[in-house]
Design a protein around this motif. Sequence first.
Motif, PDB file in Angstrom:
ATOM      1  N   UNK A  85     -37.747  63.796-132.500  1.00 24.54           N
ATOM      2  CA  UNK A  85     -36.899  63.198-131.756  1.00 24.54           C
ATOM      3  C   UNK A  85     -36.941  63.568-130.112  1.00 24.54           C
ATOM      4  N   UNK A  86     -37.251  64.934-129.953  1.00 29.05           N
ATOM      5  CA  UNK A  86     -37.714  65.183-128.357  1.00 29.05           C
ATOM      6  C   UNK A  86     -38.662  64.471-127.897  1.00 29.05           C
ATOM      7  N   UNK A  87     -39.676  63.914-128.613  1.00 24.83           N
ATOM      8  CA  UNK A  87     -40.891  63.238-128.133  1.00 24.83           C
ATOM      9  C   UNK A  87     -40.234  61.627-127.961  1.00 24.83           C
ATOM     10  N   UNK A  88     -39.410  61.275-128.896  1.00 20.23           N
ATOM     11  CA  UNK A  88     -38.858  59.786-128.732  1.00 20.23           C
ATOM     12  C   UNK A  88     -38.108  59.565-127.523  1.00 20.23           C
ATOM     13  N   UNK A  89     -37.260  60.595-127.372  1.00 19.56           N
ATOM     14  CA  UNK A  89     -36.241  60.602-125.980  1.00 19.56           C
ATOM     15  C   UNK A  89     -37.343  60.751-124.750  1.00 19.56           C
ATOM     16  N   UNK A 110     -31.417  53.319-126.717  1.00 24.35           N
ATOM     17  CA  UNK A 110     -31.897  54.053-127.949  1.00 24.35           C
ATOM     18  C   UNK A 110     -30.948  54.064-128.754  1.00 24.35           C
ATOM     19  N   UNK A 111     -31.045  53.737-130.053  1.00 23.66           N
ATOM     20  CA  UNK A 111     -29.874  54.052-131.250  1.00 23.66           C
ATOM     21  C   UNK A 111     -30.642  55.238-132.037  1.00 23.66           C
ATOM     22  N   UNK A 152     -28.033  55.459-124.513  1.00 23.06           N
ATOM     23  CA  UNK A 152     -28.254  55.893-125.795  1.00 23.06           C
ATOM     24  C   UNK A 152     -26.991  56.005-126.670  1.00 23.06           C
ATOM     25  N   UNK A 153     -27.087  55.651-128.087  1.00 19.29           N
ATOM     26  CA  UNK A 153     -25.814  55.723-128.825  1.00 19.29           C
ATOM     27  C   UNK A 153     -26.460  56.654-130.111  1.00 19.29           C
ATOM     28  N   UNK A 161     -26.262  48.595-130.488  1.00 20.31           N
ATOM     29  CA  UNK A 161     -27.611  48.266-129.712  1.00 20.31           C
ATOM     30  C   UNK A 161     -27.055  47.403-128.686  1.00 20.31           C
ATOM     31  N   UNK A 162     -26.765  46.323-128.981  1.00 19.78           N
ATOM     32  CA  UNK A 162     -26.383  45.199-128.227  1.00 19.78           C
ATOM     33  C   UNK A 162     -25.052  45.186-127.625  1.00 19.78           C
TER      34      UNK A 162
END
Length: 335
Positions: free
Chosen positions: A106-110, A121-122, A174-175, A227-228
């Motif tokens: 998750x750190x990588x994705x962030x 980001x969701x 993000x959410x 997301x929307x």
Amino acid sequence: MILVTGASGLVGSHLLCELTQEAPIVRALYRSENRKQDTKEIFNFYFKEKAELFFNKIEWIQGDILSLTDLALMFVDITHVYHCAALVSFHKADFHRCLQVNREGTANIVNFCLKHKVEKLCYVSSTAALSYNSNGLTDESFKWIPGPEVSGYSISKFAAEKEVWRGIEEGLNAVIINPCVILGPGNWKESSLSIFKSASKGIGFYPSGSNAIVDVRDVVLSMHYLMNAEISSKKFLCTGPNISFKELLEALAIQFNKRAPKIKSPRWLSLVVASFSEVINLILRKRDGLTIESVYSAYKNITYDNRLICEATGVKFHSLSDTLDHAINGKIERN
């Protein structure tokens, strides 16, 4: 372009069914060809003769969220990210792997979202990343608290959420969504769906705890809406009916025409069985049967308050019977 991590999992595959009805192309990260085939079966279940039309709108990339090289390829031209990838395990032997996949991944994705200035980001977290109210309804305000009966999976998901909040502090839109036990069409050998496989054979015992279940369709609709929507920097419990495990197993027994469980298994006995099961799993290098952490969970009485997500999204959560019918009708066969 939209990126979905964990695209071949239960949530990811159903999310793809939702997104491909609108987006021209969706990029999907997957790890296993078998799991990718499961996703295709999900499309066949929902779309019948139009399954190929929607499935072909997916740009599949085989990769790993722990690989920076893979992520560099995945994030080209990406504007929105649904991060569904996770390792779900309550085996103590998997703790470090859970922490690696869930927190570091998750750190990588962030980090890549920040680097590529992704619009939103969701993140799919879990109710395991919260504490709970033992005297009433649990809502988003119950902060995670460490303790001797907290699972390694819980620790890893809480740590992953901290990475998302860190990203938010650094300017990421993000959410976070926190589903409970997710049920829906899929392979009964995978994750939470294994309860269907056990129930189809008959279960004689039940634990004294309670939790909530949620239909995967409701999770996906909630994610898509969040997301929307003009909603950011918030987390939402995503839970359907609150139910005791006894009631859940009784409902499953009716579905499979089996005898309902009549014997309440004492917690101490379940812990003894789980201890032996974990030793055997270590020796045989398997991941079957009860675990000590899953027993701890099965004897907690937790009820959730889903008012926040209902008010934010307007999603009407499916009933238990609707969810079970749908999940059983959508069973995927794979050896």
